[in-house]
Scaffold this active site. Structure first.
Site, short mmCIF file in Angstrom:
data_model
loop_
_atom_site.label_atom_id
_atom_site.label_comp_id
_atom_site.label_asym_id
_atom_site.label_seq_id
_atom_site.Cartn_x
_atom_site.Cartn_y
_atom_site.Cartn_z
CE LYS A 1 -3.77 -2.28 0.26
NZ LYS A 1 -5.04 -2.27 -0.63
CE LYS B 1 -7.44 -0.29 -3.65
NZ LYS B 1 -7.57 -1.80 -3.71
CE LYS C 1 -2.83 -9.65 -3.91
NZ LYS C 1 -3.42 -8.32 -3.69
CG ASP D 1 -3.98 -3.58 -3.85
OD1 ASP D 1 -5.08 -4.33 -4.07
OD2 ASP D 1 -3.97 -2.87 -3.00
CD GLU D 2 -7.59 -4.11 -6.17
OE1 GLU D 2 -6.70 -4.94 -5.48
OE2 GLU D 2 -7.85 -3.36 -5.69
CG HIS E 1 -7.23 -9.80 -6.08
ND1 HIS E 1 -8.17 -9.09 -6.64
CD2 HIS E 1 -6.69 -9.37 -4.86
CE1 HIS E 1 -8.24 -8.34 -5.76
NE2 HIS E 1 -7.62 -8.12 -4.67
CG HIS F 1 -7.97 -12.70 -2.63
ND1 HIS F 1 -7.98 -11.40 -2.07
CD2 HIS F 1 -6.61 -12.90 -3.09
CE1 HIS F 1 -6.83 -11.16 -1.99
NE2 HIS F 1 -6.06 -12.07 -2.58
CE LYS G 1 -10.92 -3.14 1.90
NZ LYS G 1 -9.47 -2.20 1.45
C1 RUB Z 1 -7.13 -5.50 0.79
C2 RUB Z 1 -6.86 -5.30 -0.54
C3 RUB Z 1 -7.71 -6.53 -1.27
C4 RUB Z 1 -8.85 -6.81 -0.86
C5 RUB Z 1 -9.69 -7.87 -1.84
O1 RUB Z 1 -6.31 -4.20 1.36
O2 RUB Z 1 -6.45 -4.34 -1.06
O3 RUB Z 1 -7.91 -6.03 -2.76
O4 RUB Z 1 -8.61 -7.70 0.18
O5 RUB Z 1 -10.59 -8.52 -1.00
P1 RUB Z 1 -6.53 -3.75 3.06
P2 RUB Z 1 -11.44 -9.79 -1.57
O6 RUB Z 1 -6.00 -4.94 3.77
O7 RUB Z 1 -5.80 -2.55 3.09
O8 RUB Z 1 -8.08 -3.80 3.08
O9 RUB Z 1 -10.39 -10.38 -2.39
O10 RUB Z 1 -11.81 -10.60 -0.35
O11 RUB Z 1 -12.51 -9.29 -2.34
#
Ligand code: RUB
Length: 401
Positions: A140, A142, A166, A168-169, A257, A290, A297
């Site tokens: 982070k 992202k 990892k 981020d997406e 993901h 995932h 959250k």
């Molecule tokens: C988590 C994050 C992931 C999500 C996706 O960041 O960026 O992309 O977990 O969640 P943070 P899922 O830990 O700061 O919230 O794959 O369950 O939809």
């Protein structure tokens, strides 16, 4: 069993006979349409879908529809999806419909599944004996860090104790953080951690891109030193996982993901539940997937999540397990609930819950590992925190969830 059996929840519109609705699903997805047709022949009857069961459930119904194996083109995942999850979602006389699960016959699984699976990844990390859950982090912010800063954050997380780092997406190969610069820099810092601590840390590089380029990108990432790749299976298309898994040039585990899944999985009455995705991604070769958290959250249903994770680990035609990943708003105060509910064959992944620690990333990673240790030693978090400052600070900052 040679049929594929799909389980749907549906709620017909007022005045619509549920039996009619269930049949409409089976017909729309196989040999029928909205009226009788003159082009049908008796030969096509062996491709008919059948309603096997229909039961009342809340304000709707649950039905099982069996699809004969012959309707499928073996190994063609887009075609499988068109049958079990195609036009049916738009039928106007059915107010809502959700694909809950699929039971797929062996002859439609000509795939190798995960190359590494839970066991293989545990061997790499060195947790076969302890069986402890893995801790991961998402770099982070992202996006926005350059390759050098990304490597520094990765180093801090790794030295603090994470097993997995990892992308981020939304980070792929943008000019501000090109893979060719980012990967060698991150891996150099992770090598340093390996030299200093003897620990291997995985770096899942996000190789998500167009279908015709993803195998090449996986190869490029591995050549640049990546020891794991990440595929965003929903936006890329599920079959992208197979393309990467079957590419013999790819010799590293695949972290899957699921960005955008909420648009499809979140509505409890309409769309596709996570379960069918779990089954598809496991057979296509995802080593990690995932599936969500119970304390984080993102919206979730704990009962569904437990069974989703089971779909990744139960016996399935001799294929290896897929490692479930709990991610999204996770922090040390949530670790206990995650492990108590989901078990220890789990990757606990925290972004903000590590990099947001008041003492920084390394302390955040330590706090996550301490929370895991507390659970494994069966010592209440608050008690363990009395002698582990990083955990104490994390709990004081975010509390328990
Ligand atoms: C988590 C994050 C992931 C999500 C996706 O960041 O960026 O992309 O977990 O969640 P943070 P899922 O830990 O700061 O919230 O794959 O369950 O939809």
């Amino acid at each position: 069993m040679t049929d594929l059996v799909a389980t749907y929840y549906f709620r017909p519109k007022e005045g619509v006979d549920p039996k009619w609705a269930a049949n409409a699903i089976a017909e729309e997805q196989t040999t029928g349409t909205w009226t009788s047709i003159s082009t049908g022949t008796k030969y096509m009857q062996y491709l008919d879908g059948r309603v096997e069961s229909l039961e009342k459930e809340g304000s709707g119904y649950i039905c099982e529809v069996s699809y004969p194996a012959d309707i499928f083109e073996t190994g063609n995942i887009p075609q499988y999806l068109s049958v079990v999850a195609g036009n049916l979602f738009g039928l106007s006389k059915i107010a809502a419909v959700r694909l809950l699960d699929i039971d797929i016959p062996k002859l439609l699984v000509p795939f190798h599944g995960p190359r590494f699976g839970i066991e293989g990844i545990r061997e790499i990390i060195g947790t076969t004996q302890s069986g402890r859950p893995h801790v991961g982090t998402i770099i982070k912010p992202k996006v926005g860090l350059n390759p050098k800063d990304t490597a520094e954050v990765a180093y801090q997380a790794a030295i603090g104790g994470v097993d997995l780092i990892k992308d981020d997406e939304t980070l792929t190969n943008q000019p501000f953080c090109l893979m060719e610069d980012r990967i060698p820099r991150v891996m150099e810092r992770l090598d340093q951690v390996a030299d200093d601590t003897g620990r291997t840390v995985l770096y899942a590089v996000n190789i998500s891109t167009s279908g015709d380029r993803i195998a090449e990108r996986a190869e490029q990432a591995v050549e640049l030193g990546a020891n794991m790749v990440m595929v965003d299976a929903i936006v890329c298309g599920l079959d992208a996982v197979r393309v990467v898994a079957e590419d013999t040039r790819n010799r590293v585990p695949i972290h899957v993901h699921r960005t955008m899944h909420g648009a499809i999985t979140r509505n409890r009455e309409h769309g596709i539940a996570m379960r069918p995705y779990c089954r598809f991604i496991r057979m296509l070769g995802g080593d990690q997937l995932h599936t969500g958290t119970v304390s984080g959250k993102m919206d979730h249903d704990a009962n569904e999540l437990i069974k989703d994770n089971m779909a990744l680990t139960e016996t399935f035609y001799g294929l290896k397990d897929t490692f479930p990943v709990a991610s999204g708003g996770l922090h040390p105060g949530g670790v206990w609930s995650e492990l108590q509910t989901l078990g220890t064959d789990l990757v606990l992944q925290a972004g903000g819950g590590i990099h947001g620690h008041p003492r920084g990333t390394a302390a955040g990673a330590m706090a996550m590992r301490q929370a895991v240790d507390a659970f494994m030693e069966d010592i209440p978090l608050e008690v363990y925190a009395q002698t582990h400052e990083e955990l104490q600070i994390a709990l004081a900052t975010w509390g328990r969830s």
